[in-house]
Write a protein that holds these residues in place. Sequence first.
Motif, short mmCIF file in Angstrom:
data_model
loop_
_atom_site.label_atom_id
_atom_site.label_comp_id
_atom_site.label_asym_id
_atom_site.label_seq_id
_atom_site.Cartn_x
_atom_site.Cartn_y
_atom_site.Cartn_z
N VAL A 32 0.84 -1.20 0.00
CA VAL A 32 0.00 0.00 0.00
C VAL A 32 0.87 1.25 0.00
O VAL A 32 0.60 2.22 -0.71
N SER A 33 1.94 1.22 0.79
CA SER A 33 2.84 2.37 0.85
C SER A 33 3.48 2.64 -0.51
O SER A 33 3.63 3.79 -0.93
N THR A 34 3.86 1.58 -1.22
CA THR A 34 4.46 1.74 -2.54
C THR A 34 3.50 2.40 -3.51
O THR A 34 3.89 3.20 -4.36
N SER A 35 2.21 2.10 -3.39
CA SER A 35 1.23 2.71 -4.28
C SER A 35 1.11 4.21 -4.06
O SER A 35 0.62 4.93 -4.93
N LEU A 36 1.55 4.69 -2.90
CA LEU A 36 1.48 6.11 -2.58
C LEU A 36 2.78 6.85 -2.88
O LEU A 36 2.89 8.04 -2.62
N ALA A 37 3.77 6.12 -3.41
CA ALA A 37 5.12 6.69 -3.55
C ALA A 37 5.14 7.93 -4.42
O ALA A 37 5.83 8.91 -4.12
N SER A 38 4.40 7.92 -5.52
CA SER A 38 4.42 9.06 -6.43
C SER A 38 3.88 10.32 -5.75
O SER A 38 4.48 11.40 -5.84
N ARG A 39 2.75 10.19 -5.08
CA ARG A 39 2.17 11.35 -4.38
C ARG A 39 3.07 11.79 -3.22
O ARG A 39 3.22 12.98 -2.97
N ARG A 40 3.64 10.82 -2.52
CA ARG A 40 4.53 11.16 -1.40
C ARG A 40 5.75 11.92 -1.89
O ARG A 40 6.22 12.89 -1.26
N PHE A 41 6.30 11.52 -3.03
CA PHE A 41 7.47 12.16 -3.63
C PHE A 41 7.20 13.64 -3.89
O PHE A 41 7.96 14.53 -3.47
N THR A 42 6.09 13.93 -4.57
CA THR A 42 5.76 15.32 -4.89
C THR A 42 5.48 16.12 -3.63
O THR A 42 5.91 17.26 -3.49
N MET A 43 4.74 15.52 -2.69
CA MET A 43 4.36 16.23 -1.47
C MET A 43 5.59 16.60 -0.64
O MET A 43 5.72 17.73 -0.17
#
Length: 804
Positions: free
Chosen positions: A668-679
């Motif tokens: 689940v955390s990996t699926s959020l990686a793109s948004r986390r990167f930008t944020m």
Amino acid sequence: MLQDLRYALRHLVRNPLFAAVALVTLALGIGATTAIFSVVDHLILRDPPFPNADRVVTVWQDNRRENNLREDVAPGNYLEWKDRSGVFAALGSAEPYSMDLTGDGLRPQVIFSSLVTEGFFDALGVRPVRGRLFEPTDFRQGAGKVAVVGHGLWRRQFGGDTAIVGRSLLLDGEPHVVVGILPADFDLGLMYSVRERELWVPRLLQGWERGARSSAWWAVVGRLKPGVSLAQAQADMDRVAANLEVEYPATNEGIGITLVPLREHLVGAARPALLTLLGAVGLVLLIACANVAHLQLARGTERVGEFAVRAALGSERSRLVRQLLTESVVLALVGTVGGLLLAYWGVDVVKVLSPGTVPRIDAVTVDARILGFAIVFAVMSAVLFGLAPALQFSNPRLHEVLKEGRTSGGRTRARLRGGLIVAETALALTLLIGAGLLLRSFVALLAVDPGFRTENVLALQVFYYEEGHTAQDRIQFFRESLERIETLPGVRSAGAVSAAPFLAANIDIRTMFTAVGEPTPREGEEPQAYLSHATPRYFETLGIPVLRGRVFSEFDRVDAPPVALINETLRLRYWPAEAPIGKKLLIGESKRVVEVVGVVGDVRHTGLDTDPRPEVFLPHAQTGTGSMTYFLRTVGDPATLLDAAQRVVWDLAPLQTFYQTGTVKQLVSTSLASRRFTMILLNAFAAIALVMAAVGIYGVMSFSVTQRTHEVGIRMALGADHNSVVRMVVSDGLKLTAAGVACGLAIAGFGTQLMSSLLFNIPPRDSVAFSLAVVVLVAGALAASYLPARRATRVDPMEALRYE
């Protein structure tokens, strides 16, 4: 010029505090901008590393029936395109595949591969670093099995041994001779699958593929002929698509063709985030320039006497402007040296934070091209922060200052300093609002219920298709392996499913279904759902709730009546007013009859930002598929049981490979990686901007207090108390802040619309994000104004009256 340079360097050495603050500010601005520009330059501005890459296009089916502009290509359509189009010098396709590497004492492992047709490497124009690529004879029936390996696999698995060319590898139990090694920069990112490919083998065309048009799973790439434009090629492919629609209406009605330049496709979904970050660092650089500009103004006020003497001795205004701009350029170039050091570090940070969805990120570096851009940034920065002070202090009438001594520089320079602070505040608020929107969006995403429990669950994906094994053999294998896994210490329960949520290499099967006793839909309009195969304890292990009826049991076997489960989304879509327990469904083209025995909760499969999809579950014990993912619910840390679970499987199937493993929380955390990167990056830039704006306000207020020492002394001598002096100074700072906030809100109101694609369940003009950003900025401005105000209260009235 040399004299000006020497003088500029002496000036910096004589004023170390001014030089340090200005250089650190510029280093931060130029370093951050250079780091992000390096990423944008490599991924967006540069062509992929192929000869004449601007001639390379990806070719996709345009499925207007399902509003999917870029879907994979059906084999039959690809073959028709190749025969009928006349715009390609080469056209090839690739099918995502995976092969098990065994033998030579190796631990069984999965190699993510591609089956490629003739023309694939020709279309890309790639050349091997060792050996050769595929020849026409490699694509003929009966030819010896060959393979081309990727540079990363060659280095990692074989230690970079050049003798690998000519060696035989045991892939899927069959020997394949390695004929070539691809270069390190051959990286197609996510073009052909959610995973990067590391091995390529020839795709031998089968007779049945000419008629395979209903399912699409190939990716196609082509090289345009010389002189053929993208528009001309698109027009020709539109003609081909129109003809196929007429000839094959059952499969090709509503199916068009879309050509996309390779560079545009490789960047893909990462483009909005990268451009947003580039815009953010551009604002940081502007804030840095504004900061240094009012430092220059403050410093220039103390040098008024020097400029007046120069003017009195005959220096023309252009001469003074050149001197001051030279000082600015020196300052910017020295700051760029520090900025480049930060940029090297910043690029490494970006690589670490970057998600797997950013292609070719490992190739990003600060090279000579970026060095040139950094120097351009430096010169532009020098002009931005140096021109206004240069024009202000090069006024030839400054000889009048010789009669008056020190001066505050008059209202013009005060307005200029105030204007710079307003600009800084506005830009900082824009960044804070953008960061706040992303943060609010991320928090909203984390609050989404995935439909299952993520704590203490381990996932292991396998594809068990041993040669000669029947469906019953596969049923027995998974039943026995699950029973053994459940006996492991620390395992509470275990289950398996074919279409597991949040896995990169998932098996998604869509099937038609109809309900017995209900009106039969017209052909082509049958309802569809995703089909999964599950073991009895899968739902318990993942914590998926049972809303109606029951789940599968050990008695739902091949010799028992066929049963099925549906999820809540499918129930609400087709039977919203009833509980369809006992309803008979006809599944797939074979019209298999199953009875619905239960309704389970919805699961989000590909991301928290995706909607649940309609699903039908069949008991694995009645189907026997080999594509399954084990799930283990554990007492403690699930990662500690990975080796034990793998050993259980290897005891039953020694050559079995695992395609993906990890805890469900990690998935689940990996699926959020793109948004986390930008944020994370945007919030970091916003924090830098806030600090710079606060430092700017502090500097202006400090300078103002110093210039108004005489006034403050008189006020205090006439009875003003400390609180009134503090209010006077702080109110001046807040007036500038209020003007900056007004401008920032106007800028953000427009700019945040450009971020809408990066947000989840948060409007671009979210009042909470705007309000919080204003509160944070005003709090920073208050702190930056209060410190000089407190210092002003310590002025001795008698000393202040003697100040002038």
